[in-house]
Design a protein around this motif. Sequence first.
Motif, short mmCIF file in Angstrom:
data_model
loop_
_atom_site.label_atom_id
_atom_site.label_comp_id
_atom_site.label_asym_id
_atom_site.label_seq_id
_atom_site.Cartn_x
_atom_site.Cartn_y
_atom_site.Cartn_z
N ALA A 223 0.81 -1.23 0.00
CA ALA A 223 0.00 0.00 0.00
C ALA A 223 0.84 1.27 0.00
CB ALA A 223 -0.97 0.02 1.18
N ARG A 224 2.16 1.14 -0.11
CA ARG A 224 3.01 2.34 -0.19
C ARG A 224 3.12 2.80 -1.64
NH1 ARG A 224 6.75 3.06 3.93
NH2 ARG A 224 7.13 5.06 2.88
N ARG A 225 3.24 4.10 -1.84
CA ARG A 225 3.47 4.66 -3.17
C ARG A 225 4.96 4.53 -3.50
NH1 ARG A 225 -0.26 8.17 -5.31
NH2 ARG A 225 1.35 9.61 -6.08
N VAL A 226 5.26 3.92 -4.64
CA VAL A 226 6.66 3.68 -4.99
C VAL A 226 6.93 4.11 -6.44
CG1 VAL A 226 6.85 1.75 -3.37
CG2 VAL A 226 6.31 1.31 -5.78
N LEU A 227 8.17 4.51 -6.65
CA LEU A 227 8.68 4.73 -8.00
C LEU A 227 9.81 3.73 -8.19
CD1 LEU A 227 9.32 7.98 -9.92
CD2 LEU A 227 11.11 6.24 -9.84
N GLY A 228 9.59 2.75 -9.04
CA GLY A 228 10.55 1.68 -9.21
C GLY A 228 11.47 1.90 -10.40
N PHE A 229 12.67 1.38 -10.29
CA PHE A 229 13.58 1.37 -11.44
C PHE A 229 14.50 0.16 -11.31
CE2 PHE A 229 15.77 3.81 -8.18
CZ PHE A 229 17.11 3.45 -8.28
N ALA A 230 14.92 -0.36 -12.47
CA ALA A 230 15.74 -1.56 -12.47
C ALA A 230 16.52 -1.68 -13.77
CB ALA A 230 14.88 -2.81 -12.28
N GLY A 231 17.76 -2.10 -13.65
CA GLY A 231 18.60 -2.40 -14.80
C GLY A 231 19.06 -3.85 -14.69
N ILE A 232 18.13 -4.76 -14.92
CA ILE A 232 18.39 -6.20 -14.84
C ILE A 232 17.96 -6.85 -16.15
CG2 ILE A 232 18.22 -6.29 -12.32
CD1 ILE A 232 15.34 -7.19 -12.58
N GLY A 233 18.14 -8.17 -16.24
CA GLY A 233 17.82 -8.85 -17.49
C GLY A 233 16.37 -8.66 -17.92
N ARG A 234 15.45 -8.72 -16.96
CA ARG A 234 14.03 -8.50 -17.25
C ARG A 234 13.47 -7.50 -16.24
NH1 ARG A 234 10.54 -12.95 -16.46
NH2 ARG A 234 8.99 -11.67 -17.50
N PRO A 235 13.59 -6.19 -16.52
CA PRO A 235 13.11 -5.19 -15.57
C PRO A 235 11.63 -5.35 -15.22
CG PRO A 235 14.46 -4.16 -17.27
CD PRO A 235 14.23 -5.58 -17.70
#
Length: 322
Positions: A223-235
């Motif tokens: 229930a938290r507001r998040v801004l996600g980011f990722a530099g992985i094989g399958r973001p």
Amino acid sequence: MKAPAFWATGGWPGLALTPASWLWRLGAGLRKATTTPYRPSVPLICVGNATAGGAGKTPTVLAVAGDLLARGRRVGLLSRGHGGRLTGPVRVDPARHAAADVGDEPLLLAGTAPTVIARDRAAGARLLEQIGIDVIVMDDGLQNPSLAPTLCLLVVDGGAGIGNGRLIPAGPLREPWRDALEKSDAVILIGEDRTGIAARIGDGRPVLRAVLEPSPAALALRARRVLGFAGIGRPEKFRETLTGLGAEIVGFRAFDDHHPYRPLEVMELVERAVAENAIAVTTAKDAVRLPAEARAMVTVVDVSLAWRDPAAARAVLARAVV
């Protein structure tokens, strides 16, 4: 690089690039034919995959190492060190090395057991033998002919499967699926089988089912507001994790696998999160590539691999290590 969409869906680009994939296969065949594999004096467990990135090899390596450590074995971990500048063989020291030196995955592995990176995997195995290791677990290397493993584990992401089933660059496969399957002693299928890959595995070898479970700290994102980011094989896999946690995703940015984050880049993400009354979140693999001054501003969502049938997993490992 980011995997092109046609790797998953097929279509004319894959067909057009098929001749180039024949060259890829020819090159791999020549390398295998001209390489004499080194057989370490201790058991070597290879954890590999058939596709380019994103299958879940590193969590699997950590789970296998954890099981062996719990049995009192002196475990050593071996990695190529993709994304790092050092060629090795060198033992990873998190207090001295950064991701730019040894790669992001080895930094994560080194928190569990002695870890060596080496572009020459045989040289890396020899260094681990000198350290006094009695079992080596290799992260990746199913297609590397320079070592003779005692046990091969083929990791498959149930959500992605083998994509369009074609070889690089026409598809995501590093080698023909049948070849990868034949050299493997067991298959580890992670997550829900959305592509019918279990049927393509058949009954010739054990299939160990597993899931990636978020840490207790990650569960607090519900229930938290998040801004996600990722530099992985399958973001998108990370985005699915956030959704599964029950987080409210106000934004998400995908980067190339092993992306080296710049300070300004991370600050822009953090500032956008603040403006959205959210928190910036990323993966443990991404976290080790963040600038030191930015790490405290980003929440890390850690996951670990859990076996559906731990006894079956231990029975497979017992083939290499009693």
